[in-house]
Design a protein around this motif. Structure first.
Motif, PDB file in Angstrom:
ATOM      1  N   UNK A   1       0.826  -1.210   0.000  1.00 35.24           N
ATOM      2  CA  UNK A   1       0.000   0.000   0.000  1.00 35.24           C
ATOM      3  C   UNK A   1       0.861   1.260   0.000  1.00 35.24           C
ATOM      4  N   UNK A   2       1.795   1.415   0.946  1.00 32.72           N
ATOM      5  CA  UNK A   2       2.635   2.623   0.879  1.00 32.72           C
ATOM      6  C   UNK A   2       3.465   2.679  -0.398  1.00 32.72           C
ATOM      7  N   UNK A   3       3.869   1.524  -0.918  1.00 28.51           N
ATOM      8  CA  UNK A   3       4.632   1.535  -2.167  1.00 28.51           C
ATOM      9  C   UNK A   3       3.779   2.061  -3.304  1.00 28.51           C
ATOM     10  N   UNK A   4       2.516   1.587  -3.379  1.00 28.81           N
ATOM     11  CA  UNK A   4       1.617   2.024  -4.445  1.00 28.81           C
ATOM     12  C   UNK A   4       1.293   3.507  -4.303  1.00 28.81           C
ATOM     13  N   UNK A   5       0.987   3.909  -3.050  1.00 27.44           N
ATOM     14  CA  UNK A   5       0.677   5.325  -2.814  1.00 27.44           C
ATOM     15  C   UNK A   5       1.879   6.197  -3.161  1.00 27.44           C
ATOM     16  N   UNK A   6       3.059   5.758  -2.720  1.00 26.78           N
ATOM     17  CA  UNK A   6       4.268   6.507  -3.016  1.00 26.78           C
ATOM     18  C   UNK A   6       4.517   6.609  -4.513  1.00 26.78           C
ATOM     19  N   UNK A   7       4.306   5.487  -5.217  1.00 23.12           N
ATOM     20  CA  UNK A   7       4.505   5.509  -6.667  1.00 23.12           C
ATOM     21  C   UNK A   7       3.508   6.441  -7.338  1.00 23.12           C
ATOM     22  N   UNK A   8       2.247   6.406  -6.855  1.00 24.35           N
ATOM     23  CA  UNK A   8       1.223   7.281  -7.435  1.00 24.35           C
ATOM     24  C   UNK A   8       1.566   8.756  -7.206  1.00 24.35           C
TER      25      UNK A   8
ATOM     26  N   UNK B   1       4.542   9.981  -6.682  1.00 22.73           N
ATOM     27  CA  UNK B   1       5.705  10.309  -7.506  1.00 22.73           C
ATOM     28  C   UNK B   1       5.294  10.562  -8.949  1.00 22.73           C
ATOM     29  N   UNK B   2       4.361   9.729  -9.432  1.00 24.21           N
ATOM     30  CA  UNK B   2       3.881   9.919 -10.794  1.00 24.21           C
ATOM     31  C   UNK B   2       3.154  11.236 -10.954  1.00 24.21           C
ATOM     32  N   UNK B   3       2.335  11.583  -9.926  1.00 27.24           N
ATOM     33  CA  UNK B   3       1.596  12.842  -9.978  1.00 27.24           C
ATOM     34  C   UNK B   3       2.560  14.031  -9.981  1.00 27.24           C
ATOM     35  N   UNK B   4       3.607  13.950  -9.152  1.00 27.01           N
ATOM     36  CA  UNK B   4       4.594  15.028  -9.115  1.00 27.01           C
ATOM     37  C   UNK B   4       5.283  15.181 -10.467  1.00 27.01           C
ATOM     38  N   UNK B   5       5.612  14.080 -11.087  1.00 30.63           N
ATOM     39  CA  UNK B   5       6.250  14.122 -12.411  1.00 30.63           C
ATOM     40  C   UNK B   5       5.337  14.803 -13.418  1.00 30.63           C
ATOM     41  N   UNK B   6       4.035  14.441 -13.388  1.00 27.23           N
ATOM     42  CA  UNK B   6       3.078  15.033 -14.326  1.00 27.23           C
ATOM     43  C   UNK B   6       2.976  16.541 -14.093  1.00 27.23           C
ATOM     44  N   UNK B   7       2.907  16.946 -12.791  1.00 29.88           N
ATOM     45  CA  UNK B   7       2.812  18.377 -12.476  1.00 29.88           C
ATOM     46  C   UNK B   7       4.046  19.123 -12.974  1.00 29.88           C
ATOM     47  N   UNK B   8       5.212  18.540 -12.740  1.00 21.94           N
ATOM     48  CA  UNK B   8       6.462  19.182 -13.175  1.00 21.94           C
ATOM     49  C   UNK B   8       6.499  19.327 -14.685  1.00 21.94           C
ATOM     50  N   UNK B   9       6.097  18.256 -15.395  1.00 19.54           N
ATOM     51  CA  UNK B   9       6.095  18.305 -16.864  1.00 19.54           C
ATOM     52  C   UNK B   9       5.118  19.374 -17.353  1.00 19.54           C
ATOM     53  N   UNK B  10       3.913  19.425 -16.726  1.00 19.22           N
ATOM     54  CA  UNK B  10       2.909  20.421 -17.130  1.00 19.22           C
ATOM     55  C   UNK B  10       3.421  21.836 -16.858  1.00 19.22           C
ATOM     56  N   UNK B  11       4.100  21.972 -15.729  1.00 15.22           N
ATOM     57  CA  UNK B  11       4.653  23.294 -15.388  1.00 15.22           C
ATOM     58  C   UNK B  11       5.688  23.731 -16.422  1.00 15.22           C
ATOM     59  N   UNK B  12       6.579  22.793 -16.792  1.00 16.96           N
ATOM     60  CA  UNK B  12       7.623  23.121 -17.775  1.00 16.96           C
ATOM     61  C   UNK B  12       7.008  23.490 -19.117  1.00 16.96           C
TER      62      UNK B  12
END
Length: 435
Positions: free
Chosen positions: A402-409, A411-422
């Motif tokens: 569960x924490x692994x999945x939540x952490x991965x999710x 991390x993925x959300x942060x990556x998407x936000x960073x890409x959208x910001x760029x």
């Protein structure tokens, strides 16, 4: 080598007087064949035997641990006490070897058959093979021979490896050629082959073993000091799950549930342990416990558990040692032995049970892996014949996902936000350039 010993002539039948003992070197692990020709005062053979043998002995050390010692007759074998027998004493075949070890068997007959009767084996724990043994001195075991009746004036032959287990000793015999009550001093030309050699389906064999195979009496194996269990997948039938237990008096002191599959890579061969044909033995203690499983008297597995102190008020148990012997072999092969006394797995709090439903692999040596299925074990502090609360292995514990999945999710959300910001910044910058 021939030697002559004199004894008083009996009232009726002549006794043993001449014994020829020859030692050869065929076989694996520098084993020696023992050849004995027992003769009477008239120089007539009464017993002829040639065979190979070894002994596996479990003993307790001064630190209350259990170790294994292997004994084999070698070139310093003697033969005192062998006799052709008389009206009051049965014929006896006896040998002595090593540092005070001896083995003997007597024979009985009817009007038509003969067979082995009583086997006696004495081993001396003062021998260097029994390092740090708690009990010192000679120890004798006596057991009935399992040999089937053989027609008189017939030579019994059995190349198949057979064993007898009594107490903490396993006796192994193979390449046996034997005739007791030899008639007219001449060994018969007629053979009687054991049933195991007659089998048209060859049993599992362990062939071409070399001295690199781990022996139960060798030093601890450093290449597999604390192997971590891993999940494997093989297209093989899953072994049956067995329920095993030991009692101390009328109370259950050890519980074990597991399916066992052995991977002997030297052949290679896979063996599923059948709980329906498996005998259970062992011992319980406060800080050490042994579970021995013997499948059809051919496969022996010893699991040794120990207790450790992790803090002033906390104790844990773990699997410390595994020893394995396989005697499903033909063509005169010695037993295949493997062991590791430096494990540290199946670890949990004392008073709890350890459980792992998914498949685990225990790397005993480079030549032996043990796969466990639906494992649950409690070697100490069993109450009311039931398992205590189980500590699940990491393979079974889905909560850690569960924490692994939540952490991965996240991390993925942060990556998407960073890409959208760029991307947004680039578009804004392009707009300013146009103006």
């Amino acid at each position: 080598m021939a030697t002559r010993s004199r004894c008083p002539r009996p009232l009726s039948l002549p006794c043993c007087c001449l014994l020829l003992l020859a030692l050869g070197s065929p076989g694996f692990f520098q084993s020696h064949a023992v050849e004995v020709d027992v003769k009477d005062l008239s120089n007539n053979t009464c017993i002829y035997a040639k065979w190979m043998m070894s002994f596996l002995i479990k003993y307790e050390t001064n630190s209350s641990e259990y170790k294994n010692a292997t004994l084999k007759p070698s070139t310093n074998v003697t033969h005192d006490g062998s006799t052709c027998g008389n009206n009051t004493h049965a014929p006896l075949l006896a040998i002595q070897f090593g540092a005070g070890h001896s083995w003997s068997i007597n024979f009985t007959k009817t009007n038509e058959t003969y067979q082995g009767n009583i086997i006696s084996f004495t081993y001396n724990t003062n021998d260097a093979a029994f390092k740090d043994a708690k009990t010192k001195g000679p120890i004798t075991i006596v057991v009935n021979d399992t040999m089937h009746p053989v027609q008189l004036n017939t030579v019994y032959k059995c190349h198949h490896l057979d064993s007898i287990e009594v107490a903490n000793v396993s006796l192994f015999f193979w390449n046996v050629i034997l005739q007791a009550f030899v008639q007219n001093g001449t060994v018969s030309k007629h053979d009687s082959t054991c049933e195991a050699d007659k089998s048209t389906v060859a049993p599992t064999t362990i062939a071409n073993l070399t001295t690199t195979v781990a022996n139960l009496t060798t030093a601890p194996i450093t290449t597999a000091s604390s192997p971590m269990p891993t999940t494997t997948s093989k297209p093989v039938e899953k072994p049956l799950i067995g329920n095993y237990s030991l009692k101390d008096g009328d109370k259950t002191c050890l519980l074990a549930t597991m399916g066992l599959q052995l991977n002997v890579s030297q052949e290679p061969v896979l063996i599923n342990i059948n709980p329906k044909t498996t005998n259970v033995s062992g011992s319980c203690g406060n800080t050490s416990a042994i579970l021995r499983l013997s499948d059809s008297n051919r496969t022996f597995i010893d699991f040794t558990f120990a207790v450790k102190n992790t803090s002033a008020n906390t104790q844990r148990f773990y699997l410390k040692e595994v020893n394995f012997t396989l005697i499903r072999s033909i063509n005169g092969s010695e037993p295949f032995n493997a062991g590791n006394n430096n494990l540290s797995i199946w670890d949990t709090f004392l008073g709890s049970s350890y459980m792992c439903q998914k498949e685990q692999t225990v790397l005993v040596t480079e030549d032996l892996q043990i796969h466990t299925f639906d494992l649950r074990i409690q070697p100490f502090k069993v109450q009311d014949n039931k398992y205590a609360k189980a500590q699940e292995c990491s393979l079974d514990d889905d909560t850690i996902l569960i924490p692994i999945i939540v952490g991965a999710a996240l991390a993925g959300l942060i990556v998407i936000i960073v890409i959208a910001y760029i991307i947004g910044r680039r578009k804004t910058y392009a707009g300013y350039q146009t103006l």
